[in-house]
Design a protein around this motif. Structure first.
Motif, PDB file in Angstrom:
ATOM      1  N   PRO A 197       0.800  -1.231   0.000  1.00  0.00           N
ATOM      2  CA  PRO A 197       0.000   0.000   0.000  1.00  0.00           C
ATOM      3  C   PRO A 197       0.829   1.276   0.000  1.00  0.00           C
ATOM      4  CG  PRO A 197      -0.902  -1.594   1.550  1.00  0.00           C
ATOM      5  CD  PRO A 197       0.397  -2.164   1.070  1.00  0.00           C
ATOM      6  N   GLU A 198       1.939   1.278   0.724  1.00  0.00           N
ATOM      7  CA  GLU A 198       2.706   2.512   0.839  1.00  0.00           C
ATOM      8  C   GLU A 198       3.414   2.908  -0.445  1.00  0.00           C
ATOM      9  OE1 GLU A 198       5.519  -0.726   2.455  1.00  0.00           O
ATOM     10  OE2 GLU A 198       3.367  -0.354   2.225  1.00  0.00           O
ATOM     11  N   LEU A 199       3.607   1.969  -1.372  1.00  0.00           N
ATOM     12  CA  LEU A 199       4.332   2.285  -2.599  1.00  0.00           C
ATOM     13  C   LEU A 199       3.553   3.265  -3.468  1.00  0.00           C
ATOM     14  CD1 LEU A 199       5.919  -1.125  -3.683  1.00  0.00           C
ATOM     15  CD2 LEU A 199       6.877   0.698  -2.251  1.00  0.00           C
ATOM     16  N   ALA A 200       2.235   3.203  -3.406  1.00  0.00           N
ATOM     17  CA  ALA A 200       1.421   4.120  -4.208  1.00  0.00           C
ATOM     18  C   ALA A 200       1.602   5.563  -3.784  1.00  0.00           C
ATOM     19  CB  ALA A 200      -0.050   3.720  -4.103  1.00  0.00           C
ATOM     20  N   GLU A 201       2.012   5.779  -2.543  1.00  0.00           N
ATOM     21  CA  GLU A 201       2.166   7.139  -2.019  1.00  0.00           C
ATOM     22  C   GLU A 201       3.606   7.637  -2.093  1.00  0.00           C
ATOM     23  OE1 GLU A 201       0.653   7.017   1.924  1.00  0.00           O
ATOM     24  OE2 GLU A 201      -1.369   6.394   1.327  1.00  0.00           O
ATOM     25  N   MET A 202       4.520   6.782  -2.496  1.00  0.00           N
ATOM     26  CA  MET A 202       5.923   7.173  -2.535  1.00  0.00           C
ATOM     27  C   MET A 202       6.276   7.840  -3.854  1.00  0.00           C
ATOM     28  SD  MET A 202       7.985   4.029  -0.694  1.00  0.00           S
ATOM     29  CE  MET A 202       9.538   4.942  -0.920  1.00  0.00           C
ATOM     30  N   GLU A 203       7.248   8.733  -3.791  1.00  0.00           N
ATOM     31  CA  GLU A 203       7.750   9.376  -5.001  1.00  0.00           C
ATOM     32  C   GLU A 203       8.516   8.352  -5.839  1.00  0.00           C
ATOM     33  OE1 GLU A 203       7.273  12.489  -6.012  1.00  0.00           O
ATOM     34  OE2 GLU A 203       6.021  12.916  -4.268  1.00  0.00           O
ATOM     35  N   PRO A 204       8.597   8.577  -7.151  1.00  0.00           N
ATOM     36  CA  PRO A 204       9.412   7.693  -7.991  1.00  0.00           C
ATOM     37  C   PRO A 204      10.873   7.728  -7.549  1.00  0.00           C
ATOM     38  CG  PRO A 204       8.003   9.098  -9.329  1.00  0.00           C
ATOM     39  CD  PRO A 204       7.925   9.624  -7.920  1.00  0.00           C
ATOM     40  N   ALA A 205      11.626   6.796  -8.070  1.00  0.00           N
ATOM     41  CA  ALA A 205      13.042   6.721  -7.722  1.00  0.00           C
ATOM     42  C   ALA A 205      13.755   8.022  -8.058  1.00  0.00           C
ATOM     43  CB  ALA A 205      13.696   5.559  -8.469  1.00  0.00           C
ATOM     44  N   LEU A 206      14.621   8.445  -7.140  1.00  0.00           N
ATOM     45  CA  LEU A 206      15.460   9.620  -7.367  1.00  0.00           C
ATOM     46  C   LEU A 206      16.694   9.193  -8.148  1.00  0.00           C
ATOM     47  CD1 LEU A 206      16.142  12.615  -6.679  1.00  0.00           C
ATOM     48  CD2 LEU A 206      17.289  11.754  -4.629  1.00  0.00           C
ATOM     49  N   ARG A 207      17.093   9.994  -9.109  1.00  0.00           N
ATOM     50  CA  ARG A 207      18.261   9.666  -9.924  1.00  0.00           C
ATOM     51  C   ARG A 207      19.323  10.735  -9.726  1.00  0.00           C
ATOM     52  NH1 ARG A 207      20.503   5.330 -13.005  1.00  0.00           N
ATOM     53  NH2 ARG A 207      22.456   6.274 -13.642  1.00  0.00           N
ATOM     54  N   CYS A 208      20.536  10.322  -9.374  1.00  0.00           N
ATOM     55  CA  CYS A 208      21.674  11.232  -9.219  1.00  0.00           C
ATOM     56  C   CYS A 208      22.608  11.016 -10.402  1.00  0.00           C
ATOM     57  CB  CYS A 208      22.404  10.969  -7.910  1.00  0.00           C
ATOM     58  SG  CYS A 208      21.403  11.234  -6.438  1.00  0.00           S
ATOM     59  N   ASP A 209      22.588  11.921 -11.350  1.00  0.00           N
ATOM     60  CA  ASP A 209      23.414  11.757 -12.541  1.00  0.00           C
ATOM     61  C   ASP A 209      24.864  12.117 -12.248  1.00  0.00           C
ATOM     62  OD1 ASP A 209      21.390  10.866 -14.280  1.00  0.00           O
ATOM     63  OD2 ASP A 209      20.660  12.926 -14.509  1.00  0.00           O
ATOM     64  N   VAL A 210      25.759  11.222 -12.613  1.00  0.00           N
ATOM     65  CA  VAL A 210      27.195  11.418 -12.413  1.00  0.00           C
ATOM     66  C   VAL A 210      27.821  11.695 -13.770  1.00  0.00           C
ATOM     67  CG1 VAL A 210      29.332  10.366 -11.579  1.00  0.00           C
ATOM     68  CG2 VAL A 210      27.147   9.820 -10.469  1.00  0.00           C
ATOM     69  N   PRO A 211      28.510  12.822 -13.939  1.00  0.00           N
ATOM     70  CA  PRO A 211      29.088  13.139 -15.254  1.00  0.00           C
ATOM     71  C   PRO A 211      30.230  12.202 -15.612  1.00  0.00           C
ATOM     72  CG  PRO A 211      29.794  14.733 -13.606  1.00  0.00           C
ATOM     73  CD  PRO A 211      28.761  13.869 -12.947  1.00  0.00           C
ATOM     74  N   ALA A 212      30.464  12.082 -16.907  1.00  0.00           N
ATOM     75  CA  ALA A 212      31.492  11.159 -17.407  1.00  0.00           C
ATOM     76  C   ALA A 212      32.880  11.511 -16.898  1.00  0.00           C
ATOM     77  CB  ALA A 212      31.471  11.147 -18.934  1.00  0.00           C
ATOM     78  N   ASP A 213      33.136  12.796 -16.665  1.00  0.00           N
ATOM     79  CA  ASP A 213      34.475  13.209 -16.240  1.00  0.00           C
ATOM     80  C   ASP A 213      34.638  13.206 -14.721  1.00  0.00           C
ATOM     81  OD1 ASP A 213      32.900  15.322 -15.584  1.00  0.00           O
ATOM     82  OD2 ASP A 213      34.070  16.839 -16.675  1.00  0.00           O
ATOM     83  N   ALA A 214      33.655  12.625 -13.990  1.00  0.00           N
ATOM     84  CA  ALA A 214      33.749  12.594 -12.530  1.00  0.00           C
ATOM     85  C   ALA A 214      34.840  11.659 -12.055  1.00  0.00           C
ATOM     86  CB  ALA A 214      32.413  12.176 -11.927  1.00  0.00           C
ATOM     87  N   ARG A 215      35.267  10.739 -12.914  1.00  0.00           N
ATOM     88  CA  ARG A 215      36.307   9.790 -12.564  1.00  0.00           C
ATOM     89  C   ARG A 215      37.510  10.015 -13.446  1.00  0.00           C
ATOM     90  NH1 ARG A 215      34.597   3.825 -10.964  1.00  0.00           N
ATOM     91  NH2 ARG A 215      33.774   4.323  -8.912  1.00  0.00           N
ATOM     92  N   GLY A 216      38.659  10.201 -12.839  1.00  0.00           N
ATOM     93  CA  GLY A 216      39.888  10.363 -13.596  1.00  0.00           C
ATOM     94  C   GLY A 216      40.455   9.028 -14.019  1.00  0.00           C
ATOM     95  N   ALA A 217      41.443   9.061 -14.864  1.00  0.00           N
ATOM     96  CA  ALA A 217      42.053   7.830 -15.373  1.00  0.00           C
ATOM     97  C   ALA A 217      42.707   7.023 -14.271  1.00  0.00           C
ATOM     98  CB  ALA A 217      43.079   8.173 -16.455  1.00  0.00           C
ATOM     99  N   GLY A 218      43.094   7.681 -13.194  1.00  0.00           N
ATOM    100  CA  GLY A 218      43.784   6.954 -12.124  1.00  0.00           C
ATOM    101  C   GLY A 218      42.882   6.378 -11.066  1.00  0.00           C
ATOM    102  N   ASP A 219      41.575   6.528 -11.214  1.00  0.00           N
ATOM    103  CA  ASP A 219      40.662   6.064 -10.181  1.00  0.00           C
ATOM    104  C   ASP A 219      40.786   4.576  -9.897  1.00  0.00           C
ATOM    105  OD1 ASP A 219      39.736   8.526  -9.673  1.00  0.00           O
ATOM    106  OD2 ASP A 219      37.709   8.238 -10.452  1.00  0.00           O
ATOM    107  N   ALA A 220      40.970   3.784 -10.936  1.00  0.00           N
ATOM    108  CA  ALA A 220      41.012   2.332 -10.740  1.00  0.00           C
ATOM    109  C   ALA A 220      42.204   1.903  -9.909  1.00  0.00           C
ATOM    110  CB  ALA A 220      41.063   1.636 -12.103  1.00  0.00           C
ATOM    111  N   ALA A 221      43.233   2.730  -9.857  1.00  0.00           N
ATOM    112  CA  ALA A 221      44.425   2.377  -9.105  1.00  0.00           C
ATOM    113  C   ALA A 221      44.333   2.808  -7.656  1.00  0.00           C
ATOM    114  CB  ALA A 221      45.650   3.021  -9.745  1.00  0.00           C
ATOM    115  N   ARG A 222      43.316   3.578  -7.296  1.00  0.00           N
ATOM    116  CA  ARG A 222      43.218   4.080  -5.937  1.00  0.00           C
ATOM    117  C   ARG A 222      42.604   3.061  -5.011  1.00  0.00           C
ATOM    118  NH1 ARG A 222      41.440   8.994  -8.611  1.00  0.00           N
ATOM    119  NH2 ARG A 222      43.167  10.446  -8.693  1.00  0.00           N
TER     120      ARG A 222
END
Length: 222
Positions: A197-222
């Motif tokens: 019952p409570e799902l009918a009253e809930m807002e749809p899923a929130l989406r947090c968009d992450v830009p493509a450049d948010a991760r540098g080339a060295g992220d995998a090594a961290r």
């Protein structure tokens, strides 16, 4: 402590089914767990074509996670359940590793990461401490809700809707009748999703968009 990860020996991939509900369960010592074992037993009694239980510590005792199998199970489900005892105000180590490896950038979030969009995420947790310990005047100092935002944000990052958790406090001391009632509630909820019952009253899923450049080339090594 997370055990050292050894070289994987050849073995078949863990099986997975295309179920509407997938329970991702993590308990380091399930054989000694009265409560989480009862909850998993209740889930396993449901229609296996609809509800799949994936016991991470049974599937991956060496901590080598089959990412493709886990992602396939998630992609097919409408409801994803994270069931675990609370360890140091969060999830057990293998589930944390599962989160790191399975909810991958470009698959679960970030550019092109739309595999989980619109699904529901449900936290089903147990605590050893009683509810009174999760108060400003208790030894945990905060209401339990204060420890939930990391789960909510993980859902949002993946475009999922975080539904209200099911929490059983004082798991070490719960009596048989209360445990049976809690397990029955859990099974009923699994079997009846998405007709909550409570799902009918809930807002749809929130989406947090992450830009493509948010991760540098060295992220995998961290």
């Amino acid at each position: 402590m997370v055990p050292a990860r050894r070289r994987r020996s050849p073995r078949p991939n863990p099986p997975f089914r295309m179920a509407d509900v997938v329970v991702i369960a993590a308990h380091p010592h399930l054989e000694r767990s009265r409560v989480n074992r009862a909850l998993l037993n209740a889930a396993r009694k449901l229609d296996a074509a609809r509800v799949e239980v994936r016991d991470l510590y049974a599937l991956y005792p060496d901590y080598w996670i089959d990412v493709a199998a886990e992602q396939a199970a998630l992609a097919a489900a409408r409801l994803v359940v994270w069931q675990h005892p609370i360890h140091w105000y969060g999830m057990p180590p293998l589930m944390r590793l599962w989160q790191d490896e399975v909810l991958a950038f470009g698959w679960a979030y970030g550019p092109g990461g739309r595999a989980l969009d619109g699904k529901d995420l449900w936290l089903v947790a147990t605590t050893g401490d009683p509810a009174a310990a999760y108060r400003p005047d208790g030894w945990n100092r905060y209401f339990f809700d204060a420890f939930v935002p990391p789960y909510e944000q993980a859902a949002a990052l993946c475009g999922m809707r975080f539904v209200p958790p099911l929490v059983l406090h004082g798991a070490h001391r719960v009596d048989d009748d209360a445990l049976a009632a809690h397990a029955a509630t859990y099974a009923q909820r699994l079997a009846s999703h998405p007709q909550w019952p409570e799902l009918a009253e809930m807002e749809p899923a929130l989406r947090c968009d992450v830009p493509a450049d948010a991760r540098g080339a060295g992220d995998a090594a961290r």
